[in-house]
Design a protein around this motif. Structure first.
Motif, short mmCIF file in Angstrom:
data_model
loop_
_atom_site.label_atom_id
_atom_site.label_comp_id
_atom_site.label_asym_id
_atom_site.label_seq_id
_atom_site.Cartn_x
_atom_site.Cartn_y
_atom_site.Cartn_z
N UNK A 53 0.83 -1.20 0.00
CA UNK A 53 0.00 0.00 0.00
C UNK A 53 0.87 1.26 0.00
N UNK A 54 1.98 1.18 0.72
CA UNK A 54 2.92 2.31 0.79
C UNK A 54 3.52 2.57 -0.59
N UNK A 55 3.90 1.50 -1.28
CA UNK A 55 4.47 1.64 -2.62
C UNK A 55 3.51 2.30 -3.59
N UNK A 56 2.24 1.92 -3.50
CA UNK A 56 1.23 2.53 -4.36
C UNK A 56 1.06 4.01 -4.04
N UNK A 57 1.15 4.33 -2.73
CA UNK A 57 1.04 5.73 -2.32
C UNK A 57 2.20 6.56 -2.88
N UNK A 58 3.40 5.99 -2.90
CA UNK A 58 4.55 6.67 -3.48
C UNK A 58 4.32 6.96 -4.96
N UNK A 59 3.71 6.01 -5.66
CA UNK A 59 3.38 6.23 -7.07
C UNK A 59 2.41 7.41 -7.22
N UNK A 60 1.42 7.46 -6.32
CA UNK A 60 0.41 8.51 -6.39
C UNK A 60 1.00 9.90 -6.20
N UNK A 61 2.02 10.01 -5.34
CA UNK A 61 2.61 11.33 -5.07
C UNK A 61 3.75 11.66 -6.03
N UNK A 62 4.02 10.76 -6.97
CA UNK A 62 5.01 11.04 -8.01
C UNK A 62 6.44 10.75 -7.66
N UNK A 63 6.70 9.94 -6.65
CA UNK A 63 8.08 9.59 -6.27
C UNK A 63 8.75 8.77 -7.37
N UNK A 64 10.04 8.97 -7.56
CA UNK A 64 10.79 8.25 -8.59
C UNK A 64 11.94 7.41 -8.01
N UNK A 65 12.51 7.88 -6.90
CA UNK A 65 13.66 7.17 -6.31
C UNK A 65 13.57 7.29 -4.79
N UNK A 66 13.30 6.18 -4.14
CA UNK A 66 13.08 6.19 -2.69
C UNK A 66 14.18 5.41 -1.97
N UNK A 67 14.42 5.81 -0.73
CA UNK A 67 15.38 5.14 0.14
C UNK A 67 14.62 4.57 1.33
N UNK A 68 14.67 3.24 1.51
CA UNK A 68 13.99 2.58 2.63
C UNK A 68 15.01 2.33 3.73
N UNK A 69 14.80 2.96 4.90
CA UNK A 69 15.76 2.91 6.00
C UNK A 69 15.31 1.87 7.03
N UNK A 70 16.12 0.83 7.21
CA UNK A 70 15.80 -0.28 8.12
C UNK A 70 16.60 -0.12 9.41
#
Length: 339
Positions: free
Chosen positions: A167-184
């Motif tokens: 769901x988070x990934x789809x939300x990133x698409x909706x806001x126009x994100x192109x390159x994300x960093x996932x911090x674990x």
């Protein structure tokens, strides 16, 4: 309860858990570790107190020092304990081996039930089996949705982290994100891994993963800052906990980056950050509800023979998105420490 009565040891029809609120009277919380603050917090939740015999329940989590997410989990557990005439014994350790030892301590104390998180389920498999052999019902919460049935546990309360990540990934698409960093913030934590994997599954852009030591917040800040300076194409930082989101905001500023920040999990400080546009959105898994349902579920099983999901399905508490459209309403509850 003897071993033969465990719902996963023999086939019996599912029973729907129903709480008889009319039979309850108003009272404060009694927790072995919460003290006066716990009593006041539970009283503010307006919980009643059951007239059933006193129970002792151990809540054992993988909380790291300073991680305020678990304060909300614990507050929910304390409210349920107050209502159900339960002595709540809370303990935590982010090290899986130490967490297993805490579960063993609860077994040795002959508690009436155990609620435990399964961030690293393999390390807890043996001790959970010992609890079952001792006749102590065990429920899971927060982490371990993929493993609770394998470990023969009674119930599970939490979020499907893979679904939340997708769901988070789809939300990133909706806001126009192109390159994300996932911090674990905790390497090897299965729930955190599932979140990033879920994001990657549905996100149309590029996703990098960065491991950090969540117990060293200055180190978290410097690592994110360095990554943003190294790669200015990163336009979204995805954190997996509220405290790390707030630190990521500082990193963005220090790096002179234009990246935006979004996160999993919520607290009252994060609500302010969403209102101020420092955080774009958050996924809320309702930690208060996880703690409350886990403790209440053990009371219902011992006194009524109820178990949510019939021993076959988890009880999902998320995901739910919080952004500018609904932050004011949810913020009222977050300010009280209930969301």
């Amino acid at each position: 309860m003897d071993r033969s009565s465990h719902p996963r040891s023999r086939r019996i029809a599912p029973v729907v858990a129903v709480a008889a609120a009319a039979a309850l009277t108003l009272a404060g919380c009694s927790s072995s570790s919460g003290g006066k603050g716990a009593e006041e917090g539970a009283a503010n939740a307006s919980a009643g107190k059951a007239t059933t015999p006193r129970m002792t329940v151990a809540l054992v989590t993988h909380q790291a020092p300073g991680d305020t997410f678990w304060d909300t989990v614990r507050k929910g557990a304390e409210a349920a304990a107050a209502k159900d005439n339960i002595k709540l014994v809370y303990s935590a350790d982010p090290n899986a081996g130490n967490q297993a030892n805490l579960v063993q301590n609860a077994i040795d104390q002959k508690v009436d039930g155990i609620a435990v998180t399964l961030a690293k389920p393999d390390a807890l498999k043996g001790v959970i089996g010992k609890a079952e052999k001792s006749g102590i019902p065990v429920v899971g919460l927060n982490s371990g949705l993929s493993d609770w049935k394998k470990l023969n546990m009674l119930e599970f309360f939490g979020q499907d982290e893979s679904v939340a990540g997708e769901a988070f990934g789809k939300k990133l698409n909706e806001v126009g994100a192109k390159h994300a960093l996932c911090v674990v913030q905790e390497q090897g934590n299965v729930g955190l891994t599932q979140r990033c994997d879920g994001v990657e599954k549905t996100f149309d852009g590029k996703l990098d993963t960065q491991n950090v030591n969540g117990t060293d917040m200055p180190g978290v800040k410097s690592t994110i800052t360095a990554k943003l300076k190294q790669d200015p194409s990163i336009d979204y930082v995805v954190t997996l906990g509220a405290p790390f989101a707030l630190t990521a905001v500082q990193s963005v500023g220090d790096a002179g980056s234009k990246a935006k920040v979004a996160t999993f999990d919520l607290n009252k400080d994060l609500i302010k950050a969403i209102k101020g546009d420092d955080i774009q959105f958050a996924v809320d898994q309702q930690p208060y509800l996880q703690g409350y349902l886990a403790v209440d579920g053990l009371w219902l099983y011992k006194n009524n023979g109820n178990y949510s999901g019939g021993g076959e399905q988890p009880v999902l508490t998320g995901p739910a998105f919080v952004d500018k459209s609904n932050v004011d309403k949810i913020g009222e509850f977050a300010a009280k420490g209930n969301r």
